[in-house]
Write an enzyme that holds these catalytic residues in place. Structure first.
Site, short mmCIF file in Angstrom:
data_model
loop_
_atom_site.label_atom_id
_atom_site.label_comp_id
_atom_site.label_asym_id
_atom_site.label_seq_id
_atom_site.Cartn_x
_atom_site.Cartn_y
_atom_site.Cartn_z
N LYS A 287 0.83 -1.20 0.00
CA LYS A 287 0.00 0.00 0.00
C LYS A 287 0.87 1.25 0.00
O LYS A 287 2.01 1.21 0.44
CB LYS A 287 -0.86 0.02 1.28
CG LYS A 287 -2.05 -0.92 1.26
CD LYS A 287 -2.83 -0.78 2.56
CE LYS A 287 -4.01 -1.75 2.60
NZ LYS A 287 -5.01 -1.54 1.55
N ARG A 361 -10.47 -11.37 1.98
CA ARG A 361 -11.32 -12.45 1.46
C ARG A 361 -10.63 -13.80 1.55
O ARG A 361 -11.29 -14.83 1.67
CB ARG A 361 -11.73 -12.10 0.01
CG ARG A 361 -10.57 -11.97 -0.95
CD ARG A 361 -10.93 -11.19 -2.21
NE ARG A 361 -10.98 -9.74 -1.98
CZ ARG A 361 -11.33 -8.85 -2.90
NH1 ARG A 361 -11.68 -9.25 -4.11
NH2 ARG A 361 -11.35 -7.56 -2.61
N1 BES Z 1 -8.22 -3.58 4.35
C1 BES Z 1 -8.35 -3.19 3.01
C2 BES Z 1 -9.62 -2.41 2.73
C3 BES Z 1 -9.67 -1.01 3.27
C4 BES Z 1 -9.15 0.05 2.55
C5 BES Z 1 -10.29 -0.75 4.47
C6 BES Z 1 -9.23 1.33 3.05
C7 BES Z 1 -10.39 0.53 4.95
C8 BES Z 1 -9.85 1.57 4.25
C9 BES Z 1 -8.37 -4.42 2.10
O1 BES Z 1 -7.59 -5.48 2.54
C10 BES Z 1 -7.84 -3.99 0.79
O2 BES Z 1 -6.71 -3.65 0.71
N2 BES Z 1 -8.69 -4.03 -0.22
C11 BES Z 1 -8.31 -3.65 -1.54
C12 BES Z 1 -8.84 -4.66 -2.50
C13 BES Z 1 -8.31 -4.52 -3.89
C14 BES Z 1 -6.84 -4.82 -3.93
C15 BES Z 1 -9.07 -5.45 -4.79
C16 BES Z 1 -8.89 -2.27 -1.81
O3 BES Z 1 -10.00 -1.98 -1.35
O4 BES Z 1 -8.22 -1.47 -2.44
MN MN Z 2 -5.61 -5.30 1.92
#
Ligand code: BES
Ligand code: MN
Ligand code: ZN
Length: 511
Positions: A287, A361
């Protein structure tokens, strides 16, 4: 306050001589503010608040009774008048409940500002609510609004921060069992939500998978629930390739924490599964740095599922409840899972990991499939901070709700409304699932930018079979959301009271 003490009292409110007396008034249809209590009424009039205070919802007037000249008939050091708005205005019961919760939150905020550790609250009346409901909501509002997390703050004697409300006395015309029940259920829900907030406030180095396990064991020991923890070796034996893959890049071993409440052998079971991702760096699909610290909150679903068991243990409902928390962090260590890797889940479905940041997931899939096989629940609800996309879609004022069963949807929406944690349903369906087709495996773990929240849920759906299932995406509501008086900055504890409400109102079958 770690444990705020509540009591109910029939003593007249003049007799209260503590730090802060809270009294609520409705805004009159027209004309002057009316207030049934003579001394309070006189003080409001003498304050000549006129323009500033009309009794509108959320308005506040602080009075120091002793400063008033003439005979003062109140012993309280301070009197806080809180406006309720027009009595006739809002007919929706749930909104009335919410407005009393907010009153509780305002009282807690005022107490903090004034460093008032001792409170008395006049239990008012509401044409739409029973005294029991009113007391329940006030209690919730006070406890949730008084929440603070001081564990890592230096405590010098001199400028010690206010530690919270110690005692609350509800002043009512008659102390009844029903008011007592309201108070108790308010406490149960709010305390469980505060437990979840405590877990979530802990940083990634203060709350690991092992801490989830230790908490589960301690809670079980204290309450008589059953706790079982699966370790990495168990996961290998059981073929839980999702949680193992996510954990590969970490130094912290994964845990799968299971808490069981069982009223009787033949009672049906509700299963709650919570994402316990103690820190989400994204893994190899790293990230961006900005805001990454918030990813310590990626365990809020797990915190909710675990904490609701505290309230379940206290209330001993007729229905069985099991909580499962798959817990790990998501790190990019040298053994980390890589984009393109193919893994195999507990139910033998293979998955191509396109993006290691779509890890929630992967761990939920194993937990859902395992929990359903093992406990044969009547329904399963999972909670997860699963997608950033849900924030784009719904912002911070609704959690996303996706489900394969419309009766369960209705029950959850009703529960959410009742406790002030609104849910909004999004669709599922084969057109969306198609986005998850992989050329080389049974499924892939991302479905592209479009409908990110839905495709994430489609992934989970593959692991629940025919069991009635609902998924709550709480990424937008789990922390720092709306400015509600009873939700301080930081983690909200969302989901805990919704699940508790679902349990409380559970009607057999019909799904
Ligand atoms: N934990 C994150 C989702 C999230 C993002 C929660 C911002 C709260 C604030 C999750 O694990 C994630 O990174 N999801 C990705 C999925 C994508 C790579 C398909 C996302 O939402 O960008
Ligand atoms: Mn994630
Ligand atoms: Zn995540």
């Amino acid at each position: 306050m770690e444990r705020t003490k509540f009591s109910l009292s029939e003593k007249p409110l003049e007799a209260y001589d503590g730090d802060l007396l809270v009294y609520c008034v409705y805004q009159p249809k027209k004309g002057r503010l009316r207030c049934e209590h003579k001394a309070v009424s006189m003080l409001i009039n003498r304050s000549r608040a006129g323009e500033e205070f009309k009794g509108k919802e959320g308005e506040q007037l602080l009075i120091y009774p002793a400063m008033m000249t003439g005979k003062v008939a109140l012993g309280a050091r301070r009197l806080l008048i809180i406006g309720l708005g027009k009595k006739e205005k809002e007919s929706d019961r749930n909104l009335r409940r919410e407005s009393w919760r907010k009153v509780g939150g305002l009282a807690a905020k005022a107490a903090a500002k004034l460093k008032a550790a001792d409170l008395a609250v006049q239990v008012g009346n509401d044409p739409k609510l029973s005294g029991r409901e009113l007391t329940e909501c006030l209690t919730e509002g006070i406890l949730l609004g008084d929440y603070r997390f001081l564990k890592y703050k230096k405590m010098s004697k001199k400028d010690k921060p206010f530690g919270g409300i110690e005692t609350v006395r509800f002043i009512c015309s008659k102390v009844t069992t029903s008011l007592r029940k309201g108070l108790k259920s308010g406490e149960n829900g709010a305390q469980a939500a505060c437990t979840a907030r405590n877990m979530a406030n802990e940083p990634g180095n203060g709350w690991t998978a092992a801490d989830f396990a230790a908490h589960g064991r301690k809670l079980a020991k204290r309450t008589g629930l059953k706790c079982r923890v699966l370790n990495r070796s168990d996961m290998v034996r059981l073929g839980m390739g999702g949680i193992l893959a996510v954990n590969q890049g970490s130094e912290e071993p994964p845990k799968l924490v299971i808490l069981e409440y069982r009223p009787s052998k033949k009672a049906e079971t509700l299963l709650f599964v919570g994402k316990g991702l103690t820190f989400d760096s994204g893994g190899v699909s790293l990230k961006p740095a900005a805001g990454m610290e918030d990813m310590k909150y990626d365990m809020c679903g797990g915190a909710a599922a675990l904490s609701v068991m505290e309230a379940v243990a206290a209330e001993k409902p007729g229905v069985g409840v099991v909580a499962i928390i798959p817990a790990t962090d998501n790190m990019g260590g040298r053994a980390a899972v890589k984009p393109g890797d193919i893994i195999s889940h507990y139910n033998k479905l293979t998955s191509e990991v396109i993006n290691t940041d779509a890890e929630g997931r992967l761990i939920l899939a194993d937990a859902l499939a395992y929990g359903i096989k093992r406990f044969k629940p009547s329904c399963v609800v999972d909670l997860a901070t699963l997608t950033g996309a849900v924030i784009i879609g719904l912002g911070h004022h609704h959690s996303g709700l996706l489900s394969n069963n419309q009766v369960l949807v209705e029950r959850l929406i009703k529960a959410g409304k009742r406790c002030g944690e609104p849910l909004w349903q999004l669709p599922l369906g084969p057109d969306y699932s198609k986005q998850l087709e992989s050329r080389v495996a049974d499924v892939k773990n991302t479905g592209g930018r479009a409908a990110g929240t839905i495709t994430a849920a489609c992934y989970l759906e593959k692991f629940v079979g025919d069991t009635p299932w609902a998924h709550l995406d709480i990424a937008g509501t789990a922390w720092n959301f709306t400015d509600k008086s009873y939700v301080p900055k930081g983690p909200s504890g969302t989901g805990v009271r919704t699940l508790l409400e679902l349990v409380r109102g559970w009607k057999k079958g019909g799904l």
